[in-house]
Design an enzyme around this catalytic site. Structure first.
Site, PDB file in Angstrom:
ATOM      1  N   CYS A 180     -12.811   0.948   8.617  1.00  0.00           N
ATOM      2  CA  CYS A 180     -12.314  -0.092   7.104  1.00  0.00           C
ATOM      3  C   CYS A 180     -12.357   1.191   6.013  1.00  0.00           C
ATOM      4  O   CYS A 180     -12.706   1.453   5.749  1.00  0.00           O
ATOM      5  CB  CYS A 180     -12.506  -0.994   7.101  1.00  0.00           C
ATOM      6  SG  CYS A 180     -12.496  -1.819   8.183  1.00  0.00           S
ATOM      7  N   SER A 181     -10.256   1.512   5.455  1.00  0.00           N
ATOM      8  CA  SER A 181     -10.900   1.780   3.930  1.00  0.00           C
ATOM      9  C   SER A 181     -11.257   1.401   3.370  1.00  0.00           C
ATOM     10  O   SER A 181     -11.814  -0.366   3.552  1.00  0.00           O
ATOM     11  CB  SER A 181      -9.254   2.372   4.004  1.00  0.00           C
ATOM     12  OG  SER A 181      -8.657   0.679   3.677  1.00  0.00           O
TER      13      SER A 181
ATOM     14  N   CYS B  18       0.748  -1.408   0.192  1.00  0.00           N
ATOM     15  CA  CYS B  18      -0.333  -0.154  -0.322  1.00  0.00           C
ATOM     16  C   CYS B  18       1.264   0.994   0.377  1.00  0.00           C
ATOM     17  O   CYS B  18       0.383   2.238  -0.017  1.00  0.00           O
ATOM     18  CB  CYS B  18      -0.547  -0.420   1.162  1.00  0.00           C
ATOM     19  SG  CYS B  18      -2.138  -1.603   1.427  1.00  0.00           S
TER      20      CYS B  18
ATOM     21  N   LYS C 224      -9.870   5.870   4.654  1.00  0.00           N
ATOM     22  CA  LYS C 224     -11.617   5.875   4.590  1.00  0.00           C
ATOM     23  C   LYS C 224     -12.476   6.925   4.084  1.00  0.00           C
ATOM     24  O   LYS C 224     -12.603   5.989   4.013  1.00  0.00           O
ATOM     25  CB  LYS C 224     -11.452   6.570   6.618  1.00  0.00           C
ATOM     26  CG  LYS C 224     -12.608   6.629   6.981  1.00  0.00           C
ATOM     27  CD  LYS C 224     -12.786   4.966   7.237  1.00  0.00           C
ATOM     28  CE  LYS C 224     -14.533   4.324   6.788  1.00  0.00           C
ATOM     29  NZ  LYS C 224     -15.211   4.427   5.619  1.00  0.00           N
TER      30      LYS C 224
ATOM     31  N   HIS D 232      -9.353   4.269  -0.902  1.00  0.00           N
ATOM     32  CA  HIS D 232      -7.460   3.863  -1.050  1.00  0.00           C
ATOM     33  C   HIS D 232      -7.130   2.455  -1.548  1.00  0.00           C
ATOM     34  O   HIS D 232      -7.605   1.221  -1.435  1.00  0.00           O
ATOM     35  CB  HIS D 232      -7.764   2.361   0.139  1.00  0.00           C
ATOM     36  CG  HIS D 232      -5.985   2.793   1.264  1.00  0.00           C
ATOM     37  ND1 HIS D 232      -5.140   3.073   0.556  1.00  0.00           N
ATOM     38  CD2 HIS D 232      -5.834   1.232   1.869  1.00  0.00           C
ATOM     39  CE1 HIS D 232      -4.039   2.216   0.577  1.00  0.00           C
ATOM     40  NE2 HIS D 232      -4.123   1.236   1.930  1.00  0.00           N
TER      41      HIS D 232
HETATM   42  N1  COA Z   1     -16.896   2.460   4.186  1.00  0.00           N
HETATM   43  C1  COA Z   1     -18.066   2.934   4.214  1.00  0.00           C
HETATM   44  N2  COA Z   1     -18.802   1.933   3.221  1.00  0.00           N
HETATM   45  C2  COA Z   1     -18.237   1.170   2.499  1.00  0.00           C
HETATM   46  C3  COA Z   1     -16.802   0.580   2.594  1.00  0.00           C
HETATM   47  C4  COA Z   1     -15.866   1.156   3.485  1.00  0.00           C
HETATM   48  N3  COA Z   1     -15.043   0.452   3.701  1.00  0.00           N
HETATM   49  N4  COA Z   1     -17.263  -1.293   2.574  1.00  0.00           N
HETATM   50  C5  COA Z   1     -17.805  -0.517   1.836  1.00  0.00           C
HETATM   51  N5  COA Z   1     -18.770  -0.003   2.132  1.00  0.00           N
HETATM   52  C6  COA Z   1     -19.828   0.128   1.567  1.00  0.00           C
HETATM   53  C7  COA Z   1     -20.602  -0.248  -0.132  1.00  0.00           C
HETATM   54  O1  COA Z   1     -21.017   0.829  -0.741  1.00  0.00           O
HETATM   55  C8  COA Z   1     -21.580  -0.815   0.336  1.00  0.00           C
HETATM   56  O2  COA Z   1     -22.563  -0.136   0.197  1.00  0.00           O
HETATM   57  P1  COA Z   1     -24.359  -0.156  -0.622  1.00  0.00           P
HETATM   58  O3  COA Z   1     -24.937  -1.270  -0.297  1.00  0.00           O
HETATM   59  O4  COA Z   1     -24.800   1.152  -0.560  1.00  0.00           O
HETATM   60  O5  COA Z   1     -23.769   0.241  -2.527  1.00  0.00           O
HETATM   61  C9  COA Z   1     -21.322  -1.721   1.400  1.00  0.00           C
HETATM   62  O6  COA Z   1     -20.759  -0.637   2.463  1.00  0.00           O
HETATM   63  C10 COA Z   1     -21.530  -2.944   1.086  1.00  0.00           C
HETATM   64  O7  COA Z   1     -20.341  -2.649   0.093  1.00  0.00           O
HETATM   65  P2  COA Z   1     -19.383  -4.399   0.162  1.00  0.00           P
HETATM   66  O8  COA Z   1     -18.717  -4.005  -1.155  1.00  0.00           O
HETATM   67  O9  COA Z   1     -20.056  -5.210  -0.420  1.00  0.00           O
HETATM   68  O10 COA Z   1     -18.645  -4.276   1.188  1.00  0.00           O
HETATM   69  P3  COA Z   1     -17.778  -5.953   1.288  1.00  0.00           P
HETATM   70  O11 COA Z   1     -18.037  -6.467   2.955  1.00  0.00           O
HETATM   71  O12 COA Z   1     -17.335  -6.409   0.458  1.00  0.00           O
HETATM   72  O13 COA Z   1     -16.446  -4.942   1.806  1.00  0.00           O
HETATM   73  C11 COA Z   1     -14.120  -4.661   3.428  1.00  0.00           C
HETATM   74  C12 COA Z   1     -16.019  -3.981   2.805  1.00  0.00           C
HETATM   75  C13 COA Z   1     -14.604  -2.968   4.769  1.00  0.00           C
HETATM   76  C14 COA Z   1     -14.933  -5.762   3.826  1.00  0.00           C
HETATM   77  C15 COA Z   1     -13.232  -3.625   2.217  1.00  0.00           C
HETATM   78  O14 COA Z   1     -14.269  -2.089   1.612  1.00  0.00           O
HETATM   79  C16 COA Z   1     -12.258  -4.302   2.764  1.00  0.00           C
HETATM   80  O15 COA Z   1     -11.916  -5.193   2.490  1.00  0.00           O
HETATM   81  N6  COA Z   1     -11.918  -3.022   3.448  1.00  0.00           N
HETATM   82  C17 COA Z   1     -10.264  -2.595   3.861  1.00  0.00           C
HETATM   83  C18 COA Z   1      -9.853  -2.857   2.846  1.00  0.00           C
HETATM   84  C19 COA Z   1      -7.438  -2.802   2.997  1.00  0.00           C
HETATM   85  O16 COA Z   1      -7.466  -4.214   3.269  1.00  0.00           O
HETATM   86  N7  COA Z   1      -6.945  -2.293   2.658  1.00  0.00           N
HETATM   87  C20 COA Z   1      -5.689  -2.325   2.472  1.00  0.00           C
HETATM   88  C21 COA Z   1      -5.124  -1.985   4.333  1.00  0.00           C
HETATM   89  S1  COA Z   1      -3.865  -2.374   4.974  1.00  0.00           S
END
Ligand code: COA
Length: 382
Positions: A204-205, A83, A326, A330
């Site tokens: 979470c981002s 990242c 956030k 990201h």
């Molecule tokens: N913040 C705010 N809203 C979020 C979000 C976040 N981080 N991630 C997803 N959403 C929203 C989506 O827009 C969607 O909204 P909708 O239903 O109105 O369309 C809903 O939440 C579900 O989204 P979805 O894509 O199904 O979520 P997910 O469960 O597949 O993923 C996380 C969510 C948090 C698991 C994923 O964003 C993630 O893995 N984040 C971390 C990324 C990471 O690790 N990066 C490297 C860092 S070291």
């Protein structure tokens, strides 16, 4: 060694961008940065991308972006540090210009993450495969362990974690390029779906598509271009153990502390000299620990710093005025350069509704994995 300045920045909107391919994203950001600088000719390109092969099956990114930006034949190289790939790409360009090998360098970052069903799997390849990912540890899980340990050791509260997200969403609501530019509340963060205890989805981002670019050149040449040049006064990088369990204390991010110390030393600055910073808030706990490692708060007091409003837009040391990872999003390889773009805009007075009052010195901190690599840069108005 020559002094170096940033003379142009540009980025795409961040989000789930179905209509863009990886190359489209980079080209849009690059053309915006070149136009911002008022330059056409470049000597070389560095591009940060974490995992284009796993996200969209495309490797050989240096040659690809040079070709599609219309600069085939220039030297072009991909830089990878998970990242922190964008931040490390910026540093490579800086070294090349400072060392006198090139005059005008395009440094960028790009990631197209939403085309794959398995972003979590691709991201976890930046953790220790044999000792973490193989046993099911994802990045939300690893940062959740850091959060639990920090809460236990220093009394950091659930509300303090949530306060990071509320602040960054507030800032992101003023950034038209942010992925989730809406305001939220502490209660909304706490009640949103659990990802890895104690971190909910709003800690979470997100998974994001996007690109960002900057144009740099020797400071002595910078005056002849369109915009006010912003001088790069410090750079520092460091690494740490890739696996969390090998560290003496998981509430400390040693690579962040070392990369910052090295950048402060080169710049001749102290934490108190910094007017604003863009830091790596991949999870809310990350911003709390990073602000401690950067010296903005005493160890263990990062939660209080955000809770007391000191890192807000009108606070003592505004953090993540862009909305941070956030709220802004990201796209992993692009993040480090997007941070540079925000600091440059703030130092030029071009940050629109989220502009802070007359900043002179800004800092960027970008990290890879659970803190196994970190890169810090310090910028100053000339
Ligand atoms: N913040 C705010 N809203 C979020 C979000 C976040 N981080 N991630 C997803 N959403 C929203 C989506 O827009 C969607 O909204 P909708 O239903 O109105 O369309 C809903 O939440 C579900 O989204 P979805 O894509 O199904 O979520 P997910 O469960 O597949 O993923 C996380 C969510 C948090 C698991 C994923 O964003 C993630 O893995 N984040 C971390 C990324 C990471 O690790 N990066 C490297 C860092 S070291």
């Amino acid at each position: 060694m020559r002094d170096v300045a940033v003379i142009g920045v540009g980025n795409t909107k961040f989000g789930e961008l179905w209509e863009y391919s990886l190359r489209d994203l980079f080209v849009e950001a690059a053309l915006k940065a070149l136009d911002d600088a008022g330059v056409d000719m470049i000597d070389s390109i560095y591009v940060g991308t974490m995992s284009s092969g796993m996200f969209v099956d495309q490797e050989h990114i240096g040659a690809l972006v040079a070709d599609y930006v219309g600069k085939k034949h220039v030297p072009a190289l991909r830089v990878e540090s998970a990242c922190a790939s964008g931040g490390f790409a910026f540093r490579q360009g800086l070294i090349e210009v400072a060392g006198g090998f090139s005059d005008i360098v395009l440094v960028g970052g790009v990631e197209k993450m939403t085309d794959t069903e398995d972003a979590t799997f691709a991201l976890s390849s930046a953790a220790d495969q044999d000792n973490e990912s193989y046993f099911g540890a994802t990045f939300p899980a690893l940062y959740a362990m850091i959060a639990r340990a920090h809460m236990h050791k220093y009394g950091t509260t659930r509300d303090q974690l949530a306060a990071v997200s509320v602040k960054n969403h507030n800032n992101g609501s003023l950034n038209p390029d942010a992925q989730f530019g809406r305001k939220i509340t502490i209660e909304a963060v706490k009640k949103s779906v659990m990802v890895a205890e104690p971190l909910t989805i709003l800690d979470c981002s997100p998974v994001t598509d996007g690109a960002a670019c900057a144009v740099i050149c020797p400071l002595e040449m910078a005056g002849k271009f369109k915009k006010k040049p912003i001088k790069v006064i410090g750079t520092g990088v460091a690494t740490d153990t890739i696996a969390l369990h090998s560290r003496e204390d998981i509430t400390t991010l040693k690579a962040v502390q070392l990369s910052a110390d090295r950048a402060y030393q080169m710049a001749g600055k102290k934490p108190g000299d910094i007017d604003l910073a863009e830091v790596h808030d991949c999870f809310t706990i990350a911003e709390i620990v990073v602000t401690e490692e950067l010296g903005f708060a005493e160890k263990g007091k990062g939660g209080l710093l955000v809770e007391e409003g000191k890192t807000a837009l009108d606070g003592e040391i505004p953090i993540n005025t862009s909305g941070g990872l956030k709220s802004k999003g990201h796209p992993v390889g692009a993040t480090g350069i997007a941070q540079v773009a925000e600091i440059v805009r703030q130092l030029r007075g071009e940050a629109g509704e989220r502009q802070i009052d007359n900043p002179k010195v800004g800092l960027t901190q970008n990290m890879g994995g659970s803190g196994a690599s970190s890169v810090t840069h310090i910028f100053e108005v000339v």
